[in-house]
Design an enzyme around this catalytic site. Sequence first.
Site, PDB file in Angstrom:
ATOM      1  N   TYR A  63     -88.917   0.700  10.483  1.00 12.79           N
ATOM      2  CA  TYR A  63     -87.881   0.212   9.573  1.00 12.79           C
ATOM      3  C   TYR A  63     -87.121  -0.938  10.239  1.00 12.79           C
ATOM      4  O   TYR A  63     -86.834  -1.967   9.620  1.00 12.79           O
ATOM      5  CB  TYR A  63     -86.912   1.350   9.236  1.00 12.79           C
ATOM      6  CG  TYR A  63     -86.068   1.077   8.013  1.00 12.79           C
ATOM      7  CD1 TYR A  63     -86.502   1.479   6.760  1.00 12.79           C
ATOM      8  CD2 TYR A  63     -84.852   0.418   8.094  1.00 12.79           C
ATOM      9  CE1 TYR A  63     -85.755   1.224   5.626  1.00 12.79           C
ATOM     10  CE2 TYR A  63     -84.097   0.164   6.975  1.00 12.79           C
ATOM     11  CZ  TYR A  63     -84.544   0.577   5.740  1.00 12.79           C
ATOM     12  OH  TYR A  63     -83.804   0.320   4.625  1.00 12.79           O
ATOM     13  N   ASP A  64     -86.828  -0.733  11.523  1.00  8.30           N
ATOM     14  CA  ASP A  64     -86.109  -1.746  12.288  1.00  8.30           C
ATOM     15  C   ASP A  64     -86.887  -3.054  12.338  1.00  8.30           C
ATOM     16  O   ASP A  64     -86.318  -4.134  12.241  1.00  8.30           O
ATOM     17  CB  ASP A  64     -85.920  -1.218  13.714  1.00  8.30           C
ATOM     18  CG  ASP A  64     -84.588  -1.628  14.280  1.00  8.30           C
ATOM     19  OD1 ASP A  64     -83.590  -1.432  13.579  1.00  8.30           O
ATOM     20  OD2 ASP A  64     -84.557  -2.155  15.401  1.00  8.30           O
ATOM     21  N   GLU A  67     -86.484  -4.812   9.128  1.00  8.82           N
ATOM     22  CA  GLU A  67     -85.124  -5.372   9.004  1.00  8.82           C
ATOM     23  C   GLU A  67     -84.983  -6.686   9.772  1.00  8.82           C
ATOM     24  O   GLU A  67     -84.256  -7.586   9.362  1.00  8.82           O
ATOM     25  CB  GLU A  67     -84.093  -4.387   9.580  1.00  8.82           C
ATOM     26  CG  GLU A  67     -83.679  -3.291   8.637  1.00  8.82           C
ATOM     27  CD  GLU A  67     -82.589  -2.414   9.243  1.00  8.82           C
ATOM     28  OE1 GLU A  67     -81.887  -1.775   8.480  1.00  8.82           O
ATOM     29  OE2 GLU A  67     -82.447  -2.358  10.483  1.00  8.82           O
ATOM     30  N   SER A  82     -76.093   0.713  -5.912  1.00  9.00           N
ATOM     31  CA  SER A  82     -77.065   0.856  -6.988  1.00  9.00           C
ATOM     32  C   SER A  82     -77.226  -0.441  -7.766  1.00  9.00           C
ATOM     33  O   SER A  82     -77.336  -0.455  -8.968  1.00  9.00           O
ATOM     34  CB  SER A  82     -76.722   2.017  -7.893  1.00  9.00           C
ATOM     35  OG  SER A  82     -75.597   1.702  -8.658  1.00  9.00           O
ATOM     36  N   SER A  83     -77.169  -1.547  -7.049  1.00 13.75           N
ATOM     37  CA  SER A  83     -77.941  -2.711  -7.454  1.00 13.75           C
ATOM     38  C   SER A  83     -77.403  -3.661  -8.514  1.00 13.75           C
ATOM     39  O   SER A  83     -78.185  -4.212  -9.274  1.00 13.75           O
ATOM     40  CB  SER A  83     -79.338  -2.274  -7.882  1.00 13.75           C
ATOM     41  OG  SER A  83     -79.860  -1.314  -7.044  1.00 13.75           O
ATOM     42  N   PHE A 196     -80.022  -6.363  -9.598  1.00 12.01           N
ATOM     43  CA  PHE A 196     -81.159  -6.245  -8.686  1.00 12.01           C
ATOM     44  C   PHE A 196     -82.099  -5.157  -9.189  1.00 12.01           C
ATOM     45  O   PHE A 196     -81.647  -4.154  -9.750  1.00 12.01           O
ATOM     46  CB  PHE A 196     -80.697  -5.778  -7.296  1.00 12.01           C
ATOM     47  CG  PHE A 196     -80.103  -6.857  -6.447  1.00 12.01           C
ATOM     48  CD1 PHE A 196     -80.889  -7.881  -5.947  1.00 12.01           C
ATOM     49  CD2 PHE A 196     -78.762  -6.832  -6.101  1.00 12.01           C
ATOM     50  CE1 PHE A 196     -80.347  -8.865  -5.140  1.00 12.01           C
ATOM     51  CE2 PHE A 196     -78.204  -7.810  -5.294  1.00 12.01           C
ATOM     52  CZ  PHE A 196     -78.999  -8.830  -4.805  1.00 12.01           C
ATOM     53  N   GLU A 198     -85.226  -3.135  -7.137  1.00 20.61           N
ATOM     54  CA  GLU A 198     -86.045  -3.077  -5.926  1.00 20.61           C
ATOM     55  C   GLU A 198     -87.170  -2.082  -6.170  1.00 20.61           C
ATOM     56  O   GLU A 198     -87.008  -1.118  -6.906  1.00 20.61           O
ATOM     57  CB  GLU A 198     -85.257  -2.595  -4.707  1.00 20.61           C
ATOM     58  CG  GLU A 198     -83.874  -3.153  -4.573  1.00 20.61           C
ATOM     59  CD  GLU A 198     -82.871  -2.311  -5.315  1.00 20.61           C
ATOM     60  OE1 GLU A 198     -82.878  -1.090  -5.155  1.00 20.61           O
ATOM     61  OE2 GLU A 198     -82.088  -2.886  -6.078  1.00 20.61           O
TER      62      GLU A 198
END
Lengths: 311, 166
Positions: A63-64, A67, A82-83, A196, A198
């Site tokens: 994950y890092d 990022e 929540s986008s 957004f 995702e």
Amino acid sequence: MAKIDEILNQEGIDRIAISPYKQYSRGYMEPGNLGTGYVTGLKVDAGTRVKTDDEVLDGIVSYDRAECKNAYMGQINMTTASSFTGVQGHILGYDLLRNPAVDNAKPLFEEDQWDGSKLPIYDGKPLQDTLVEYFGTSDNRRHYPAPGSFIVCANKGVTSYRPKEDRPLRTGESYGVWSAIAISIAKDPVHNSSMFIEDAGTWNTPNEDDLNEFLDRRRRAIALSIAQCGQDANTSFASSWIGFAHVMMKPGEIGNAITVGPYFSIPVDAVPGGSILTPDVDMNIMEQLTLPKWLEKMKYQSIVKDQHIEY
Amino acid sequence: MNVKIAVLENQINADFYQTLQLNYGMRKINSLLLGKIKQKEVVLLATKNLLILAQKDNTKTFPLNQVRKLTFIKGTPNGEIQFKFGNHVYKVNQIRIGRVFDFVQTLKPTLPLEANYTNTNRGENNYLSNPDHAVEIDRLRTALQNGKISRYEYDDFNGSISKAGK
């Protein structure tokens, strides 16, 4: 001051989002920021790491890596929103530091909206590029989030492992991971929010070409869901910008695809001629500047032009 | 020169290698195996629509939609694969180059039928603890992990996740 800000100010809404830190951006709602607004950007990236025998660490490390790839967002405490990017928000590359590629972009296709209008769908790359130029990359960092800051983000992601041994896939394992982000710009930004979406998923055959075909279909599915979400809120959008990232893992690698829309405040030294005493003027300057002009005034080389940035 | 086929250089007879490069060098090869049928060297090639079985003096081409049952038996080293075309069963063993399961997955993807649950992944708590949703969520997770639906659709259809956002 932009016309929209004059209208919003009459409603008591300000879009000011200035961080008191030098160099570093800060998360929306972190104490000490000036103004009640925020700036959002688009980031969608995928990365791989060699798997160890510790699943927890593998998840964190991969994950890092995602990022830190391209637009640098390492070492942050990511929290989830929540986008929606609403009346108090700016979109980087669109409202602030407008990327000229936004104005030159040709729609990929159009989607019908509930009110009978057409929603043009564009490639999100100009907006993704703007965040890369603004945050910088891991080895060329600019106004990235302060290490350890709490950054609210619209986000989703997947993690998956491709086995090193030649054996059937077990549950949860795959050959590739992908992620997507879309920002849909509200037609009426005084009364409605931009949105957004995702998305992320795994891929279960070794063929990257098939995955690319699938992602093309996925773009249409995302466009459809945008139109449907617009209908739910009785709102329609002027345009949608969709960006994708994917990676195929080699045997023994763990892959992570993330999609992130951070909400942040900009440091005053990222504003050419800015002052902490006049945050409204600072925002105005950033609204007026195009991305190339900003790069020129900050004496930054364009990372996207000079380096090979691939999402 | 086809880079996929190039891994066979120095692994098989030079003439056989040249023939393969000549015949299939310009094609897009998705996956490849080197093994044996009855102690005779054989190369299996997978293109988008064909399974090609090549031997030094003989080549057979099978349209993918007519290949019945393509089975992974064991992985490399010493891998084994089996497929059926018409009434004939082809069994390739002693596979030493390529990945057998990847080859099968390239041509006829088979997908796990069960969902994976792990509390060690971020945000992956065991939602099965809610019996109202257990069966449906299990199906959704299977579809998500097989790449049939995306994270967005999984969240959207999942009754145990709040619908505050996207």
